[in-house]
Design a protein around this motif. Structure first.
Motif, short mmCIF file in Angstrom:
data_model
loop_
_atom_site.label_atom_id
_atom_site.label_comp_id
_atom_site.label_asym_id
_atom_site.label_seq_id
_atom_site.Cartn_x
_atom_site.Cartn_y
_atom_site.Cartn_z
N GLU A 159 58.08 66.60 18.17
CA GLU A 159 57.61 65.94 19.39
C GLU A 159 56.78 64.73 18.97
N PHE A 160 57.20 63.54 19.40
CA PHE A 160 56.54 62.30 19.00
C PHE A 160 55.59 61.82 20.09
N THR A 184 52.24 56.19 15.62
CA THR A 184 53.06 57.26 16.18
C THR A 184 52.92 58.50 15.31
N ILE A 185 52.61 59.62 15.95
CA ILE A 185 52.49 60.88 15.23
C ILE A 185 53.59 61.82 15.72
N SER A 186 53.85 62.86 14.95
CA SER A 186 54.83 63.86 15.38
C SER A 186 54.29 65.25 15.11
N TYR A 187 54.51 66.12 16.07
CA TYR A 187 54.14 67.53 15.96
C TYR A 187 55.39 68.30 15.51
N VAL A 188 55.22 69.16 14.52
CA VAL A 188 56.36 69.85 13.91
C VAL A 188 56.33 71.33 14.31
N TYR A 189 57.38 71.75 15.01
CA TYR A 189 57.49 73.13 15.46
C TYR A 189 58.64 73.82 14.72
N PRO A 190 58.37 74.82 13.91
CA PRO A 190 59.46 75.56 13.26
C PRO A 190 60.17 76.45 14.26
N ILE A 244 59.37 55.25 12.00
CA ILE A 244 59.18 56.69 11.96
C ILE A 244 60.29 57.36 11.15
N HIS A 245 59.98 58.49 10.58
CA HIS A 245 60.98 59.37 9.98
C HIS A 245 61.34 60.38 11.06
#
Length: 375
Positions: free
Chosen positions: A258-259, A299-305, A53-54
């Motif tokens: 959030e992963f 694995t996914i990630s949700y990006v919250y600014p 993952i990054h």
């Protein structure tokens, strides 16, 4: 400890300068980073499920610079990769940057063909048109299209990401993702595109692996300054923080990730899907598309600014506005007073929205102009 150079930060800027000084000048370098790893925001690692993952968002390397590509190629082989992004509009997965294919996803066939013909007649085929320029130049049905793209692709996403309207930002921001009058779904069109074959961290390890380079991680440089003797410093952190916010705080935006690991091979059709309207997050990332890793899980990630708050979270994006540049100039003047002792470089120190290749180019140019000939 005694060294020739103290470098604060181990991202692209700090690592490149450390490598050049160590290998080309034969001088000793200490790299200090407050995080527990090298690589800055480009750091990657395997999670507990074995997925690479990054940690700080997807990083696809792209550049038109032979100098930058050839330099980094000393430390890694490359996995060729063309990044694609989709944005969700009316429940449909639409290619972005918005292009001729996007028209046919969203509109009835005859109307899409008419809009396509008008775009080509007005601007030409293969042209990149910034959205604000399209809105200014368009008329008739192209005016409808310009407003549609602006509202559905740019406005809501920009508002979520920056908490500002596009018109409140420098035009370089909206120019980063133009309307492309072609059928090219690639997010970038640079000459060189790809990812380090074995990951960014492996590449950084090779860059910083010279005997003249020492690392001190998980350390605030201010806590060890009295223990280190050095001739010059390179600082890649926030310039306002270095000067203890004497002129006030420079605004930044930051991100929270959030992963989630899923028991399926892939979750989405491309590496990045943007959500301008739905949810609190702006996008969902799936790095297996980038890395080519084979696994039955993903694995996914949700990006919250988020708003940046000093001491609470990490600064990511300088906010490009005229008033912020004027504030930065006050800090730049402070930096000029001590440039014989401290050099400032990098996205946070220069308060510039650098891509990865631009950070490397900045470091290589700084070495050539300010360090290599003067040390």
């Amino acid at each position: 400890m005694k060294v020739d150079w103290l470098i604060i930060g181990s991202g692209f800027t700090g690592a490149t300068l450390a490598e050049r000084i160590a290998t080309q000048l034969g001088q000793k370098v200490l790299v200090v980073d407050k995080r527990d790893h090298i690589g800055g925001n480009s750091y990657d690692c395997f999670d507990e499920h074995g997925i690479l993952i990054h940690k700080y968002g997807s990083h696809t390397f792209h550049t038109n610079s032979d100098m930058v590509w050839n330099y980094l190629s000393q430390f890694t082989q490359w996995r060729p990769y063309f990044h694609e992004v989709r944005t969700v509009i009316d429940g449909k997965m639409v290619p972005v940057p918005f292009n001729l294919n996007s028209l046919h996803v969203l509109f009835p066939k005859n109307f899409a063909e008419k809009l396509e013909e008008l775009l080509i007649q007005h601007f030409g085929f293969g042209v990149k048109v910034p959205i604000l320029k399209l809105r200014e130049a368009a008329s008739g049905e192209l005016s409808f299209l310009a407003d549609y793209i602006y509202q559905n692709v740019f406005y809501k996403y920009t508002l979520k990401h920056w908490e500002l309207d596009p018109e409140q930002l420098d035009r370089s921001v909206t120019g980063r993702v133009p309307v492309i009058i072609s059928r090219d779904n690639r997010y970038f069109q640079d000459k060189y595109q790809g990812l380090p074959k074995h990951g960014y961290t492996r590449m950084f390890n090779r860059m910083l692996g010279h005997p003249n380079i020492k690392l001190m991680l998980n350390t605030d440089y201010r806590e060890v300054m009295n223990q280190i003797k050095y001739k010059r410093m390179i600082y890649t952190g926030p310039i306002d923080e270095y000067f203890n916010y004497v002129h006030g705080t420079l605004p930044y935006r930051t991100l929270q990730f959030e992963f989630e690991t899923l028991d399926q091979e892939y979750h989405q059709e491309v590496g990045t899907v943007n959500y301008p309207f739905e949810y609190d997050y702006t996008r969902v990332l799936e790095q297996k598309h980038l890395t080519g890793q084979i696994s039955s899980k993903t694995t996914i990630s949700y990006v919250y600014p988020q708003k940046y708050e000093p001491g609470v979270n990490e600064p990511y994006y300088p906010i490009p506005r005229n008033e912020n540049r004027e504030l930065y100039k006050l800090y730049q003047a402070e930096a000029d007073k001590i440039k014989d002792k401290v050099l400032f470089a990098g996205r946070l120190a220069d308060y510039r929205y650098y891509n990865m290749d631009q950070a490397v180019a900045r470091a290589l140019t700084l070495f050539k102009s300010e360090i290599g000939l003067k040390s």
